[in-house]
Design an enzyme around this catalytic site. Structure first.
Site, PDB file in Angstrom:
ATOM      1  N   ASP A 110      24.304  30.915  54.380  1.00  0.00           N
ATOM      2  CA  ASP A 110      23.985  31.474  53.063  1.00  0.00           C
ATOM      3  C   ASP A 110      23.578  30.338  52.121  1.00  0.00           C
ATOM      4  OD1 ASP A 110      24.342  33.963  51.169  1.00  0.00           O
ATOM      5  OD2 ASP A 110      25.121  32.214  50.107  1.00  0.00           O
ATOM      6  N   TYR A 156      21.505  25.942  44.397  1.00  0.00           N
ATOM      7  CA  TYR A 156      22.565  25.076  44.942  1.00  0.00           C
ATOM      8  C   TYR A 156      22.092  23.627  45.079  1.00  0.00           C
ATOM      9  CZ  TYR A 156      24.745  29.562  46.280  1.00  0.00           C
ATOM     10  OH  TYR A 156      25.273  30.833  46.285  1.00  0.00           O
ATOM     11  N   LYS A 198      18.316  32.881  47.672  1.00  0.00           N
ATOM     12  CA  LYS A 198      18.372  33.689  46.442  1.00  0.00           C
ATOM     13  C   LYS A 198      17.362  33.209  45.408  1.00  0.00           C
ATOM     14  CE  LYS A 198      23.245  33.978  47.532  1.00  0.00           C
ATOM     15  NZ  LYS A 198      23.629  32.628  47.975  1.00  0.00           N
ATOM     16  N   HIS A 207      19.472  36.522  42.485  1.00  0.00           N
ATOM     17  CA  HIS A 207      20.768  35.840  42.405  1.00  0.00           C
ATOM     18  C   HIS A 207      21.691  36.422  41.331  1.00  0.00           C
ATOM     19  CE1 HIS A 207      22.664  31.673  43.384  1.00  0.00           C
ATOM     20  NE2 HIS A 207      23.594  32.575  43.158  1.00  0.00           N
TER      21      HIS A 207
END
Ligand code: A2P
Length: 316
Positions: free
Chosen positions: A43, A48, A77, A110
């Site tokens: 994931d 990130y 996302k 997201h």
């Protein structure tokens, strides 16, 4: 590895590796170790700030013939600053390029929150755009386009409430196939869970271990420690496993996808072995009794002064 099914019969491995908060210099090896250990689901997300390192880990495994691309399930996302319909495809392409992939297995909106393209993370209320200006239905049209083009095999959302899902379902040509939300015994969200199940939307639980590695700015000093909860610890002793494994097994029993994050080899292995943990109905009832509607990620970073978002309109 247990597999859950999307509406079209495609599978998603129920246990995946989370990569939020994984440092780029650690996550490449973590991904390689996870795949060697038996993980098939990773994931990811643009925000990130580690997708290139995750991609290097995936590429290493493919190039060294540890795995074929089609044996892996890769999620990413769409970030809040690419919610205009025509921004979705370029954002996805950037993620694909970072990950070194031609397609994603699953792409999610997201957050139900919009920002101008120039803002990566808002620090002032004016840096957030109201959903009236950039409606989620328009973002979803962009998601449907990339799905039709085969750039993402499945599409869905994250951090969506029942009412936001209902609004999307009204107009969508291809309805969301996944809702990824914070979920664990302290935040079980039974109504949302049932709604999703009744509408053929799978649920992924993020922060299943309570995300104890969040930045201090993003956590309350008085928050409860899920992984040290006395009931969780008691059950782990009964089953001769670890508290983390109990928390992961809770999802496996309940039917949600779960994505514990770790960059530590031993804990990556430990988390996968939660598949062998068998909770009894009585132990599940004890865990169900822990529900207290407590969010570790309460979304307050979207509700800064001057923002159109409030905790109420975010989670309603
Ligand atoms: P680490 O990466 O050093 O293993 P969440 O998945 O809820 O976001 O939680 C991630 C946090 O939980 C990280 O601090 C991670 O640390 C830690 N963690 C992951 N697996 C375990 C485990 N099996 N036991 C204890 N802590 C764990």
């Amino acid at each position: 590895m247990n597999i859950l099914k999307f509406r079209n019969g495609d599978g998603i491995p129920q246990l995946g590796l989370g990569t939020w908060k994984s440092k780029p210099e650690e996550v490449e090896q973590a991904v390689i170790h996870a795949i060697k250990t038996g993980y098939r689901h990773i994931d990811c997300a643009y925000i990130y700030d580690n997708e290139e390192a995750v991609g290097r880990g995936i590429q290493y495994c493919i190039e060294n013939k540890l795995i074929d691309r089609d044996e892996l399930f890769i999620t990413s996302k769409l970030w809040n600053n690419a919610h205009e319909k025509e921004q979705v495809k370029p954002a996805l392409k950037q993620t694909l390029s970072s990950l070194g992939l031609h397609y994603l297995d699953l792409y999610l909106i997201h957050w139900p929150v919009a920002q101008p393209q120039s803002v990566k993370f808002p620090t002032r209320g004016e840096e957030l755009l109201a959903l009236e200006k950039v409606p989620l239905a328009t973002t979803w049209e962009g998601m449907e386009e990339i799905h039709q083009e085969g750039l993402a095999k499945h599409i869905g959302v994250s951090n969506f409430s029942i009412s936001k899902l209902e609004a999307l379902l009204e107009n969508a040509q291809h309805t969301p196939e996944m809702n990824q939300v914070e979920m664990h015994p302290y935040l079980q969200q039974p109504d949302l869970f049932d709604f999703c199940r009744n509408h053929n939307i799978l649920v992924t639980g993020y922060s299943p271990l309570g995300s104890g590695d969040r930045h201090p700015n993003n956590r309350r000093t008085d928050e409860p420690k899920l992984i040290a909860d006395p009931t969780v610890m008691e059950i782990s002793k009964q089953l001769n496993c670890t508290p983390a494994q109990v928390l992961i097994a809770w999802h496996l029993y309940r039917g949600s996808v779960v994505i514990p994050k770790s960059t530590n080899k031993q804990r990556i292995e430990e988390n996968l072995k939660a598949q062998a943990v068998e909770l009894s109905a009585a132990q599940m009832s004890k865990l169900t009794a822990l529900n207290r509607n407590f969010r570790f990620i309460d979304g307050s970073f979207w509700t800064i002064d001057g923002s159109p978002y409030t905790l109420k309109n975010l989670w309603n």
